[in-house]
Each structure stands twice: as C-alpha cells, then as structure tokens.
Scaffold this motif. Structure first.
Motif, mmCIF file in Angstrom:
data_model
loop_
_atom_site.group_PDB
_atom_site.id
_atom_site.type_symbol
_atom_site.label_atom_id
_atom_site.label_comp_id
_atom_site.label_asym_id
_atom_site.label_seq_id
_atom_site.Cartn_x
_atom_site.Cartn_y
_atom_site.Cartn_z
ATOM 1 N N UNK A 179 0.960 -1.191 -0.133
ATOM 2 C CA UNK A 179 -0.010 -0.098 0.074
ATOM 3 C C UNK A 179 0.958 1.203 -0.087
ATOM 4 N N UNK A 180 2.309 0.937 0.323
ATOM 5 C CA UNK A 180 2.946 2.249 0.345
ATOM 6 C C UNK A 180 3.610 2.880 -0.750
ATOM 7 N N UNK A 181 3.971 3.903 -1.152
ATOM 8 C CA UNK A 181 4.520 4.451 -2.170
ATOM 9 C C UNK A 181 5.891 4.241 -2.221
ATOM 10 N N UNK A 182 6.289 3.615 -3.309
ATOM 11 C CA UNK A 182 7.863 2.681 -3.241
ATOM 12 C C UNK A 182 8.726 3.484 -4.461
ATOM 13 N N UNK A 183 9.900 3.373 -4.121
ATOM 14 C CA UNK A 183 11.061 3.508 -5.094
ATOM 15 C C UNK A 183 12.169 2.611 -5.053
ATOM 16 N N UNK A 184 12.951 2.491 -6.235
ATOM 17 C CA UNK A 184 13.999 1.293 -5.848
ATOM 18 C C UNK A 184 15.206 1.720 -6.596
ATOM 19 N N UNK A 185 16.355 1.373 -6.252
ATOM 20 C CA UNK A 185 17.650 1.727 -6.586
ATOM 21 C C UNK A 185 18.526 0.668 -6.164
ATOM 22 N N UNK A 186 19.862 0.424 -6.612
ATOM 23 C CA UNK A 186 20.757 -0.220 -6.194
ATOM 24 C C UNK A 186 21.263 0.019 -4.926
ATOM 25 N N UNK A 187 21.663 -0.976 -4.128
ATOM 26 C CA UNK A 187 21.946 -0.989 -2.520
ATOM 27 C C UNK A 187 22.723 0.145 -2.251
ATOM 28 N N UNK A 188 24.016 0.448 -3.067
ATOM 29 C CA UNK A 188 24.926 1.395 -2.814
ATOM 30 C C UNK A 188 24.541 2.889 -2.769
ATOM 31 N N UNK A 189 23.468 3.145 -4.005
ATOM 32 C CA UNK A 189 22.761 4.147 -4.088
ATOM 33 C C UNK A 189 21.685 4.650 -3.111
ATOM 34 N N UNK A 190 21.022 3.592 -2.514
ATOM 35 C CA UNK A 190 20.297 3.912 -1.508
ATOM 36 C C UNK A 190 21.067 4.125 -0.227
ATOM 37 N N UNK A 191 22.062 3.455 -0.154
ATOM 38 C CA UNK A 191 22.818 3.736 1.198
ATOM 39 C C UNK A 191 23.581 5.195 1.122
ATOM 40 N N UNK A 192 23.977 5.703 -0.084
ATOM 41 C CA UNK A 192 24.289 7.020 -0.034
ATOM 42 C C UNK A 192 23.236 8.060 0.100
#
Length: 828
Positions: A179-192
């Motif tokens: 139900x949440x609004x979601x986005x995705x990216x590679x792990x290192x980009x999310x960490x940054x």
C-alpha cells in the motif's frame, strides 16, 4: 430379542438409502463443512509455503542482523570475497518525505539490483538507476507523485538536517504489492541517499558448483570474529520457509474464528437431526408398538434406535467427507480457470476418520431424546390404523416449568452482565446469557409459535385456502414447528446480533472518519503565510470541489498539563463537516468568543457546555463552550474556533481541504500537489484512511455473514428435510385436499408457504433474541459504540431467511403435487 429389534430397525434403514440420506442430510452438510474447513486450511498453508517468499528463488545464502547495528561495508566486503560467492545484493529500506511540488508524501526507497536472479522487480519503462541520485518508482508512486521518466523529486532525509536531495526518476517498475508508495535503486545508491552505509540483510548468489555449507562456514568465521556481533547466516531455502511459515501464522487466528462458527453450525446440525429423527420415529409408531407387543423392552428399542442414528451419522458423515475431498481435489483446477495457482490439499486421513466418527457420535447423541420418547409407545398403538401418533399441541408441565426457570436464570445472568460492565467477567456472563436464553427458547418454543404465527400468518391467509391451510398446518404441529424454527433462530440470532454490532461499528467509523478525515485531500503549509493563490487555483480546477481553507494552532491548559490543536474552518463548507455531532450543545452556535470542544479536550479542561475556558498559546483566548463533540474535532483537533479567535491565539499555520470531483484519485492527487504550494508543504490523502476503515468494516461484515450463513444453510436443510418427511406423513391429507378441488399449483403453494413460515418464525425469534444480545455485548464490553438498530438489514435477514426456506421446500412440494388424489387416499 435385542438382536431382532436391532436387525429390524437397520434393515429398514439400509433398504431405503434415499431416506437414510434425507434423514441425515444436516449431518452430511456439517461433515462437509467441517472437513472442508480442514482442507481449506491445508490448501492455504500449502499454497503459502509453495509460493510465498520475500526472498528470490535464486538466493543461496542470507546473512542478516538479529539486533544491533547493520552489516557494515567491511562485513559486506567479507561476504563478497568469500569463496563460491557469485553475486551479492544488500537489502535496506529508507523512508523519505517528498517535498516541493510533490509535497508531503512518504516514499519508501528499497535496495534492489534491478536485474538478474537476485532482483524482485521488473522494469516497465525507462532505465534502471545507474548513477548517483537516480531512482526508479513503481506505478502507484508515479501516479500519485505525478512524475514520469526523466522527472525530478526533492527528498527530505531525516539525517541531513532537513536539506533536500534532488533525484531523477529514470524508470517505472513493477514490484511486490504494497500500500505504500515505493521507489527502487541499487543498494549502494540507497545507502548514499540515506546516509546509512550498512545493510540489515545481504542476499548471496552462489556460483556454479559452489559448496553451500562451506560458504556458510566461511562467512560465519569472518562475520563472527567480533563476539558482540548480532549476525546470522542461513540458506536461502531456510529463509524462504521461515518467511512462508510466518505468513501462514496470520491465517491461524482467522481459521480459529472460522472454527468457532463451524462449531455453531455443528450444534445446528445436531438440533436438525434431533427434529428429523423425532418425525421419522413418529411415522413408525405402529411398527415400534408391534415390537413392544411381541416382547421388546423399552431399553432395547432405545439401543436399536440409537444404533440406527449412529449408522445414519457414519454413512452421511462419510458421504460429506468424500464430497469435501472431491471439492478439495477440484480446487486447483478451478483456481487455474481464474488465473490463480493453489496447491492440492492432500488426503488428511486422520482428520477424515475423526470427522466420520464425530458424525456418528453426533447423530447417536442427537437421536437419544427422540428414541426415549418413541420407545415409550404403548403396545395398544399397534391396533390403530394410523402409523403415527396425533401431534402434541402443547408442552408438558415439566417442560414449561423448566423453560420458565431458564428464563429466570437468563434474566439473572443478564442483570449480572449489566452489573459487571467492563470487568473480565462480563464476557463470561454474556456467553451464559446467550446459552441459557437459547435453552429457554428451545423449551418454550411451542408456546411462542402461536402468537408469532398469528401475526406472521395474517398476510398468508389472504391467499385463500392454500394460505389458510399452510397456517393451520404449522399451527397444528407447534412442537414440530418449534423444533425446526429454533434451529433457524440459532443462525438468525447470531446473524442479527452481528449485524447490529457491525452496524454500530459502521456508524462509529463514519462519525469518526467524518471528523478525522473530513475531505479527500488535505494540504498543510509551514509558517504563517497564506495559501490564497493555491485555493484560487484549486477552485478553478474542475477536478476538485468544496475547496476549503483552514488554519491550525496548538494550545495548552493554563498549567501546561496537556496540549491540543485548535482549528478555524467553516463547518458548513464540506459535506462531512456538516455531519459532526455533539453530545451536548449545538455546533451551529459557534461564533466570536465561542468554542466547540472535542470530547477529549472537554474532559481534559473539565469544561461543560456554557462554561468559559482559557486557551493559551502565543496569545490567550477566553471562550464559552457551546458544544462538545461525540469524538475528535476536524483533523483530530481538540477545539474549533472562529478565524479571529484563532488569530488571537497566535501561531496559526494555513492549510486547504478539498474533495475530488472528477477523475482518478492518483491524477487528482498529482494536480493537488502541483497547485503551487510553497516548499515544505505536506499533503495527506485522507480518503485512503477513510477507504481503509470502510474496507475493514465491510470485510468484517462480509466474513461474518458468510460464516454465519453456514448455520442458516444447515437450518434450511432441516426445513427441507422436515417438509419432505411431512409430505410423506400427510399423503392422505393432501390427497383429500386434491379430491376436494385443491389444484396442483395451490398444493405446491401451500407447502412452500409452510416451509417459508418455518424460516419466518425462526427469523422473528432470532431477531428478538439477537438484538438484546447485541446491546448487552456493546454495553458490557465497554466498546463505546453507538447502539443502532438497522431495521432495513434485519428485515432483509427475515426476508432472505424465509425465501431460503421456501426454496428448501420446493422439491417436497413438487413431489407432493405429482401424487394423484386416488393414490394418496389409498396410501397408508
């Protein structure tokens, strides 16, 4: 002699398997429902274990933290360099608040490689992020944020002191439903982006021919060198099974609730079986009297009849189990026709045997009371020409006394229930009230039939001879009518009580959501600047209606012991605001120097209508209380003031409410966010919360009606069985009626009316018992729900119940109408 009696009874049963199945039809349905529930749980469990997992199938090893800090970059590097590791994917979720043009929405950013065997998503359009400050959003987020491939979003991160980060949307993806609004990216980009370099979990793909146990040992040695580390390493298969089992556990409580309703259906089946055997034995009174005349003892007849009941239960229970098993085997094929995949339930032999034996014991127990009554037949009955005894029109004195005693006990326990409202004993007393009340209904049912029939049968008498004969047929056998109608009343009692309870919950939910979520969309701005331009643009947009500005501020008591929010908004501007109800005073009396308080704020201030309260913030306002709401104020505020009084209170921030007039919610939300609000403005989709609350209540109502429908179904089976046996018993009566001019159609109508009267009388009895039980439940359990009487729904229950029982009587009615008058008069 016992063997002769037993052989005589069983030979009669086994020679007519159709009569056997009809006699135990309610037990057959109950066995089908019980074993079907067992198979349903097996199907759900197996399907979940086979198909559900948040871990991709290709994951070989999972390293995760069980507490403390996440896996740091050095630990991730150690995993990556372990022998046999082909690919590593860090898993982490970071939550951001989207700012500027797409204001006030929380966005969950999840780590995923985007491609390959470790990915959980599918790219729909654009490209997956490949550089810093790039993300891909799912379809729901794209629609609600109003962004497309190439667009930008400003993300506010909690650990960057409020400094926004601008990211570019490079793609649209499909991922796991949420139900949440979601986005995705590679792990290192999310960490940054999140500022958190570690990962709470790392998924590992093993290379071809890799030794998985050796990989796990190697990782464990590297990761557990620090004795304070909270790291676990397991196989991907183990993690998938663990996740699936955790998912299955959520169904345990649901099936526990289902089991409770199934138990009620089994009780109904036992009552129907008792009534059916009473009729069957009454039709064989002459045969039983002949056995008594040649020396059979009463206890021998009781044993023989009880064994007959057990045989009927075992046979019909077996048929019910076989039908349920066939339905279980057919479930995967039926699901495949609708594009779903479910697993086969297998063959739970132990459960099947238990259900069959339970059906035999249930029927043997249900037959005891009719067996004792039938075994007391006088040998002189064998000399009579009729094979049945005259219907007993009243009840015995012991039964009447017992029924009145149960009424007194029910009243006493109900008084204790009221006295113990809110205590731990209230639920126990409530169950006792229902149990003893229903027991009183069973004993006094024949006495209650007459007055209810006088009212319910009045319209039917207008149908001419058929209607009058139907009413007299029910009235002539009050004990039989009561026995059948009480089973219907069992289901309707619980159904009516549930409907009253859920209707009260729905009313409370509507009132609560009308105050908490008075509009579809809400905008909250920072600072004290106005939103006049935004309001003007929204009012000019045809996609919105009832655009209403408001302002909010906080206030506290004079001693600072508590704080609430105050709002200045036109209470007549929006449909839901106009539905606010006051427990005291008048909401419409709001004006300068006046205040409307929520129930909580009034309690905290210790104020009542007509008293003057002091509200403090940057300024001070003294206002007279003109109304106290039944719950919260608009947007959960504690007080409603006029704009001038709110200005005097100080510290007000502006906002806008609006309802969606046309178009989809996502499209309107994107336009609402793009109306030019200043930076830092937050947007809330209030309609989502309202829809969720309504959906939960609707789902609860549908589930309760469906489960309680099992009891009504078995009651309908009882009505059909009773009507069918009555048709056999009254063959000569119907033949005489046909000989006197009653047509086939009128005969079918008469029998259908009788069947409908069983259901209607049971519905009336059930509603009369269910509504007070619902009131007791709401009051004794302190649920704080407004008691409501949904007359329309209760009338629909009575109508539907009567209709179902009419349908149950159609087949016996058709069979009776096909017999010729001559054959009917010659029948014994």
């Amino acid at each position: 002699m016992t063997a002769i009696v037993l052989r005589t009874q069983l030979s009669g049963v086994l020679r007519r398997p159709g009569r056997l199945l009809m006699t135990g039809l309610s037990v057959l349905v109950a066995a089908f429902v019980v074993f079907g529930t067992v198979l349903a749980y097996a199907i759900v469990s197996r399907t979940t274990l086979d198909t559900f997992s948040a871990t991709p199938e290709a994951v070989s090893v999972v390293a995760y933290t069980t507490g403390g800090a996440p896996l740091d970059p050095e630990q991730v590097a150690a995993i990556r360099t372990t022998a046999g590791v082909a690919e590593v994917a860090g898993r982490v979720t970071a939550t951001f608040t989207v700012g500027d043009a797409s204001a006030g929405s929380d966005l969950d950013l999840l780590a995923d490689p985007g491609t390959g065997p470790l990915s959980r998503i599918t790219l729909v359009s654009g490209a997956y992020p490949a550089a810093a400050r790039q993300i891909a959003v799912d379809r729901r987020a794209a629609g609600r944020l109003g962004v497309t491939v190439g667009g930008t979003l400003r993300l506010n991160t909690p650990n960057r002191a409020g400094k926004p980060v601008t990211v570019t949307v490079t793609g649209i993806v499909d991922g796991p439903r949420d139900s949440a609004e979601r986005a995705w990216a590679p792990d290192q980009m999310v960490a940054a982006l999140s500022g958190e370099p570690g990962f709470p979990r790392v998924d590992v793909l093993a290379g071809p021919g890799a030794d998985i146990p050796a990989m796990i040992n190697g990782m464990s040695e590297r990761l557990l060198r620090d004795p304070t580390a909270y790291v676990s390493v397991t196989t991907g298969d183990s993690m998938r099974v663990r996740e699936a089992r955790a998912a299955v556990q959520q169904f345990d409580q649901l099936f526990a609730l289902v089991a409770m309703f199934v138990a009620i259906a089994v009780v109904a089946a036992a009552l129907v079986a008792t009534s059916t055997f009473r009729i069957v034995f009454a039709q064989r009174m002459r045969q039983l009297a002949l056995l008594r005349a040649i020396g059979a003892q009463r206890n021998q007849l009781v044993v023989a009849l009880a064994v007959e009941g057990a045989v009927v239960g075992l046979v019909t229970g077996t048929v019910g189990v076989l039908l349920a098993q066939a339905a279980g085997f057919a479930a995967p094929a039926l699901a495949a026709m609708f594009g779903r995949t479910v697993s086969a339930p297998g063959v739970p032999v132990g459960a099947a045997v238990a259900v069959v034996l339970g059906a035999g014991l249930l029927t043997a127990g249900a037959v005891l009371a009719p067996a004792f009554a039938a075994a007391g037949v006088s040998p002189l009955q064998a000399l009579r020409s009729a094979s049945t005894l005259a219907a007993e029109r009243g009840i015995t004195v012991p039964r009447l006394v017992g029924g009145l005693l149960l009424v007194a006990v029910t009243g006493g326990i109900a008084w204790l229930t009221v006295r113990s409202m809110g205590s731990s004993e209230a639920l126990l007393y409530l169950v006792g009230t229902g149990a003893f009340g229903f027991g009183a209904l069973i004993l006094l049912g024949p006495v209650l039939i007459r007055p209810i029939l006088a009212v319910a049968g009045w319209p039917l008498r207008r149908f001419g001879p058929a209607g009058r004969l139907a009413v007299s047929g029910i009235g002539g056998t009050p004990r039989r009518a009561a026995a059948v109608s009480v089973v219907v009343a069992l289901g309707v009692t619980m159904l009516a009580g549930t409907v009253v309870g859920i209707s009260s919950l729905q009313l409370w939910t509507d009132r609560t959501m009308a105050s908490r979520t008075p509009a579809d969309l809400a905008m909250f701005a920072e600072g004290r600047g106005g939103l006049d331009d935004v309001v003007a643009r929204l009012r000019a947009d045809s996609r919105f209606r009832d655009v209403t500005p408001f302002r909010m501020a906080d206030f506290s008591s004079t001693d600072g012991g508590f704080s609430h929010g105050a709002i200045a908004v036109d209470l007549t501007a929006m449909p839901m605001l106009r539905t606010l109800e006051a427990s005291a005073g008048q909401v419409t009396a709001l004006g300068p120097g006046k205040v409307v308080l929520s129930a909580t704020a009034a309690s905290d201030l210790g104020a009542g209508v007509g008293e003057v309260v002091t509200l403090r913030s940057d300024g001070t306002v003294r206002a007279e209380v003109v109304a106290i709401l039944t719950g919260d104020g608009p947007l959960r505020m504690g007080a409603v003031l006029t704009p001038a009084d709110l200005d005097a209170l100080g510290g007000a921030s502006p906002g806008v409410l609006a309802d969606i007039a046309t178009g989809g919610r996502d499209e309107a939300l994107a336009a609402f966010r793009g109306a030019g609000a200043p930076a830092g403005t937050e947007v809330a989709v209030l309609a989502d919360a309202r829809d969720k609350a309504d959906g939960e209540v609707s789902s609860l109502f549908a589930a309760a009606v469906g489960l309680l429908g099992l009891t009504v179904l078995i009651a309908a089976v009882g009505v059909g069985t009773t009507t069918g046996l009555s048709v056999l018993e009254r063959t000569q009566e119907f033949g005489l009626a046909r000989a006197l001019g009653l047509t086939r159609a009128r005969l079918r109508l008469m029998i259908g009316m009788e069947a409908g009267l069983y259901g209607l009388i049971g519905a009336v009895l059930g509603i009369l018992l269910g509504v007070p039980m619902a009131w007791l439940a709401l009051e004794s359990l302190r649920l704080d729900l407004p008691m409501t009487l949904p007359a329309g729904r209760l009338a629909a229950i009575a109508l539907v119940t009567a209709t179902i029982t009419v349908l149950a009587g159609l087949l016996p009615a058709r069979r009776a109408a096909r017999v010729s008058p001559v054959a009917a008069l010659a029948a014994d």
